[in-house]
Motif scaffolding. Structure first.
Motif, PDB file in Angstrom:
ATOM      1  N   GLY A 223       0.894  -1.048  -0.159  1.00  0.00           N
ATOM      2  CA  GLY A 223      -0.140   0.021   0.094  1.00  0.00           C
ATOM      3  C   GLY A 223       0.974   1.298   0.278  1.00  0.00           C
ATOM      4  N   ALA A 224       0.397   2.401   0.271  1.00  0.00           N
ATOM      5  CA  ALA A 224       1.044   3.595   0.462  1.00  0.00           C
ATOM      6  C   ALA A 224       0.483   4.616   1.604  1.00  0.00           C
ATOM      7  CB  ALA A 224       0.745   4.383  -0.952  1.00  0.00           C
ATOM      8  N   ALA A 225       1.387   5.247   2.119  1.00  0.00           N
ATOM      9  CA  ALA A 225       0.904   6.291   3.050  1.00  0.00           C
ATOM     10  C   ALA A 225       1.657   7.587   2.993  1.00  0.00           C
ATOM     11  CB  ALA A 225       1.350   5.626   4.680  1.00  0.00           C
ATOM     12  N   SER A 226       1.178   8.647   3.447  1.00  0.00           N
ATOM     13  CA  SER A 226       1.680  10.130   3.224  1.00  0.00           C
ATOM     14  C   SER A 226       1.070  10.681   4.703  1.00  0.00           C
ATOM     15  CB  SER A 226       0.941  10.818   2.253  1.00  0.00           C
ATOM     16  OG  SER A 226       1.297  12.245   2.294  1.00  0.00           O
ATOM     17  N   PRO A 227       2.260  11.001   5.497  1.00  0.00           N
ATOM     18  CA  PRO A 227       1.774  11.505   6.904  1.00  0.00           C
ATOM     19  C   PRO A 227       1.820  13.074   6.713  1.00  0.00           C
ATOM     20  CG  PRO A 227       3.747   9.966   6.894  1.00  0.00           C
ATOM     21  CD  PRO A 227       3.317  10.402   5.419  1.00  0.00           C
ATOM     22  N   THR A 228       1.281  13.843   7.996  1.00  0.00           N
ATOM     23  CA  THR A 228       1.516  15.043   8.374  1.00  0.00           C
ATOM     24  C   THR A 228       1.675  15.411   9.860  1.00  0.00           C
ATOM     25  OG1 THR A 228       0.425  17.101   8.049  1.00  0.00           O
ATOM     26  CG2 THR A 228      -1.045  15.077   8.140  1.00  0.00           C
ATOM     27  N   GLY A 229       2.073  16.152  10.073  1.00  0.00           N
ATOM     28  CA  GLY A 229       2.292  16.430  11.571  1.00  0.00           C
ATOM     29  C   GLY A 229       3.441  17.089  11.867  1.00  0.00           C
ATOM     30  N   HIS A 230       4.176  16.513  13.245  1.00  0.00           N
ATOM     31  CA  HIS A 230       5.238  17.224  13.735  1.00  0.00           C
ATOM     32  C   HIS A 230       6.560  16.242  13.022  1.00  0.00           C
ATOM     33  CE1 HIS A 230       8.465  17.935  17.104  1.00  0.00           C
ATOM     34  NE2 HIS A 230       8.585  18.453  16.056  1.00  0.00           N
ATOM     35  N   GLY A 231       7.214  16.972  12.225  1.00  0.00           N
ATOM     36  CA  GLY A 231       8.163  16.112  11.457  1.00  0.00           C
ATOM     37  C   GLY A 231       9.353  15.192  12.301  1.00  0.00           C
ATOM     38  N   GLU A 232       9.815  15.825  13.470  1.00  0.00           N
ATOM     39  CA  GLU A 232      10.693  15.170  13.998  1.00  0.00           C
ATOM     40  C   GLU A 232      10.062  14.010  14.867  1.00  0.00           C
ATOM     41  OE1 GLU A 232      12.827  19.082  13.061  1.00  0.00           O
ATOM     42  OE2 GLU A 232      10.643  18.398  13.538  1.00  0.00           O
ATOM     43  N   ALA A 233       8.991  14.065  15.231  1.00  0.00           N
ATOM     44  CA  ALA A 233       8.126  12.993  15.745  1.00  0.00           C
ATOM     45  C   ALA A 233       7.987  11.707  14.889  1.00  0.00           C
ATOM     46  CB  ALA A 233       6.801  13.293  16.541  1.00  0.00           C
ATOM     47  N   ILE A 234       7.569  12.313  13.604  1.00  0.00           N
ATOM     48  CA  ILE A 234       7.315  11.040  12.577  1.00  0.00           C
ATOM     49  C   ILE A 234       8.682  10.425  12.183  1.00  0.00           C
ATOM     50  CG2 ILE A 234       6.836  11.252   9.959  1.00  0.00           C
ATOM     51  CD1 ILE A 234       4.870  13.409  10.653  1.00  0.00           C
ATOM     52  N   MET A 235       9.706  11.068  12.089  1.00  0.00           N
ATOM     53  CA  MET A 235      11.075  10.685  11.785  1.00  0.00           C
ATOM     54  C   MET A 235      11.298   9.573  12.901  1.00  0.00           C
ATOM     55  SD  MET A 235      12.917  14.445  10.482  1.00  0.00           S
ATOM     56  CE  MET A 235      14.331  13.840   9.781  1.00  0.00           C
ATOM     57  N   LYS A 236      11.191   9.943  13.974  1.00  0.00           N
ATOM     58  CA  LYS A 236      11.723   8.794  15.303  1.00  0.00           C
ATOM     59  C   LYS A 236      10.885   7.672  15.098  1.00  0.00           C
ATOM     60  CE  LYS A 236      12.618  12.550  18.340  1.00  0.00           C
ATOM     61  NZ  LYS A 236      12.091  13.508  19.505  1.00  0.00           N
ATOM     62  N   VAL A 237       9.652   7.663  14.427  1.00  0.00           N
ATOM     63  CA  VAL A 237       9.104   6.211  14.516  1.00  0.00           C
ATOM     64  C   VAL A 237       9.051   5.753  13.208  1.00  0.00           C
ATOM     65  CG1 VAL A 237       7.822   6.724  16.606  1.00  0.00           C
ATOM     66  CG2 VAL A 237       6.705   7.270  14.514  1.00  0.00           C
ATOM     67  N   LEU A 261      -0.228   5.821  14.603  1.00  0.00           N
ATOM     68  CA  LEU A 261      -0.314   7.013  15.295  1.00  0.00           C
ATOM     69  C   LEU A 261      -0.255   7.212  16.830  1.00  0.00           C
ATOM     70  CD1 LEU A 261      -2.943   8.417  12.674  1.00  0.00           C
ATOM     71  CD2 LEU A 261      -0.744   9.544  13.322  1.00  0.00           C
ATOM     72  N   ALA A 262      -0.950   5.966  17.312  1.00  0.00           N
ATOM     73  CA  ALA A 262      -1.081   5.746  18.819  1.00  0.00           C
ATOM     74  C   ALA A 262       0.182   5.557  19.496  1.00  0.00           C
ATOM     75  CB  ALA A 262      -2.183   4.716  19.072  1.00  0.00           C
ATOM     76  N   TYR A 263       0.928   4.894  18.564  1.00  0.00           N
ATOM     77  CA  TYR A 263       2.567   4.554  19.016  1.00  0.00           C
ATOM     78  C   TYR A 263       3.386   5.887  19.064  1.00  0.00           C
ATOM     79  CZ  TYR A 263       7.384   2.676  19.155  1.00  0.00           C
ATOM     80  OH  TYR A 263       8.577   2.275  19.356  1.00  0.00           O
ATOM     81  N   MET A 264       3.129   6.625  17.903  1.00  0.00           N
ATOM     82  CA  MET A 264       4.053   7.889  18.131  1.00  0.00           C
ATOM     83  C   MET A 264       3.457   8.662  19.026  1.00  0.00           C
ATOM     84  SD  MET A 264       4.424  10.673  14.877  1.00  0.00           S
ATOM     85  CE  MET A 264       2.836  11.418  14.741  1.00  0.00           C
ATOM     86  N   LYS A 265       2.241   8.779  19.431  1.00  0.00           N
ATOM     87  CA  LYS A 265       1.820   9.691  20.547  1.00  0.00           C
ATOM     88  C   LYS A 265       2.299   9.104  21.815  1.00  0.00           C
ATOM     89  CE  LYS A 265      -2.049  12.128  21.989  1.00  0.00           C
ATOM     90  NZ  LYS A 265      -3.595  12.496  21.963  1.00  0.00           N
ATOM     91  N   GLU A 266       2.307   7.849  22.120  1.00  0.00           N
ATOM     92  CA  GLU A 266       2.693   7.357  23.346  1.00  0.00           C
ATOM     93  C   GLU A 266       4.403   7.076  23.565  1.00  0.00           C
ATOM     94  OE1 GLU A 266       4.731   3.898  25.242  1.00  0.00           O
ATOM     95  OE2 GLU A 266       4.025   3.507  23.109  1.00  0.00           O
TER      96      GLU A 266
END
Length: 320
Positions: A223-237, A261-266
């Motif tokens: 499949g494919a995914a395109s995220p948005t949000g706080h870049g540094e957090a997205i990169m870490k996970v 998304l739940a993992y990134m938040k937690e």
């Protein structure tokens, strides 16, 4: 938050776009919703004409880059110096080829340069002046810096110069990164993402968008995914690839997105959103932020929303 169920090839083609996660002031809500709907109509028409998923996502993101309501291309936020530096990525699910640019200046449509990096070089990412030099070699016209800067971006830049300004919170005050994912009639999958980055970022800062697996990922097998949000957090996970990992384990697009998304938040305290497709035409638009503006085209129906739980539909032929 929305999703589409998949049940075979009658669900193809499909295109899903987002215009960033965060909080949209009420006076901008109708313009961003109109923007993502227009982007879907543009890209979905390409898919209906037997065009490729890659052509569709690039066309959709180009339209969003040209719309001053979004933080990409025209309307990009400004860095600490008051300049525009933009990142973009494309990825082709057929053979995992990708192209990206980071910290590019004076270009109206960074996503188109990212596509040229993929098509015309042996590299995956070009940055800064090297990317701009490549653009000149490819005949891509430079535009005046001022032509990319809106009054709103300039106002926010000045506000963020205050010593107590919170740049991550400020990011959530305007719709951000734009992106698209698609599956075409042939079953090929692609993604594209573009951003002006974090408001008042340090000069030369590169976020998730230009990084494969973070700001986008596409694989015909998954499949494919395109995220948005706080870049540094997205990169870490490594958010985009993490979502596809969950899909490889048998999760639907919706469950995979929610888990990641739940993992990134937690794990790192990051919020954001994502649009996702699978090879059968299943799709989702999910977010952990207050809002995410999104739209999708499938079976001649245009789906769209902004607030959690919101899911409106209209005909893709409806010009409004």
């Amino acid at each position: 938050m929305a999703h589409g169920r998949s049940n075979g090839s009658d669900m193809l083609p499909v295109l899903v776009v987002h215009g960033g996660a965060g909080h949209v002031p009420e006076e901008y809500q109708q313009s961003v919703l109109a923007g993502v709907r227009a982007a879907v109509r543009e890209g979905y028409a390409i898919l209906q004409g037997q065009g490729s998923a890659m052509d569709a996502v690039v066309a959709a993101v180009t339209l969003l880059e040209n719309n001053p309501s979004f933080n990409a291309g025209l309307g990009s936020v400004l860095n600490a110096k008051g300049d525009v530096e933009m990142d973009a990525i494309v990825m082709d699910g057929r053979d995992l080829t990708s192209g990206a640019v980071s910290a590019v200046k004076r270009l109206a449509n960074p996503v188109q340069l990212a596509r040229l990096v993929m098509d015309k070089t042996i590299h995956l990412c070009l940055t800064g002046e090297g990317a701009n030099q490549f653009a000149r070699e490819m005949g891509v016209p430079e535009v005046p810096e001022e032509s990319l800067i809106t009054d709103y971006s300039r106002m926010r830049w000045k506000k963020n110069l205050a010593p107590d300004a919170n740049l991550v919170e400020s990011l959530m005050g305007k719709m951000g990164t734009v992106g698209a994912v698609a599956v075409d009639a042939m079953g090929n999958i692609a993604c594209a993402t573009s951003t002006g980055g974090l408001p008042n970022k340090m000069e030369g800062r590169v976020g998730d968008t230009a990084c494969i697996g973070c700001g986008g990922y596409a694989d015909n097998k998954v499949g494919a995914a395109s995220p948005t949000g706080h870049g540094e957090a997205i990169m870490k996970v490594v958010l985009a690839r993490l979502i596809l990992f969950h899909m490889e384990q048998g999760c639907s697009t919706e469950v995979a997105a929610d888990k990641a998304l739940a993992y990134m938040k937690e794990r790192v305290g990051g919020v954001g959103g994502v649009v996702v497709v699978d090879p059968q035409g299943g799709w989702s638009a999910r977010f952990s932020s207050r809002q995410m503006v999104w739209a999708a085209g499938q079976q001649n129906t245009l789906h769209f929303g902004l607030h959690a739980g919101e899911h409106f539909t209209q005909s893709t032929d409806d010009p409004n």
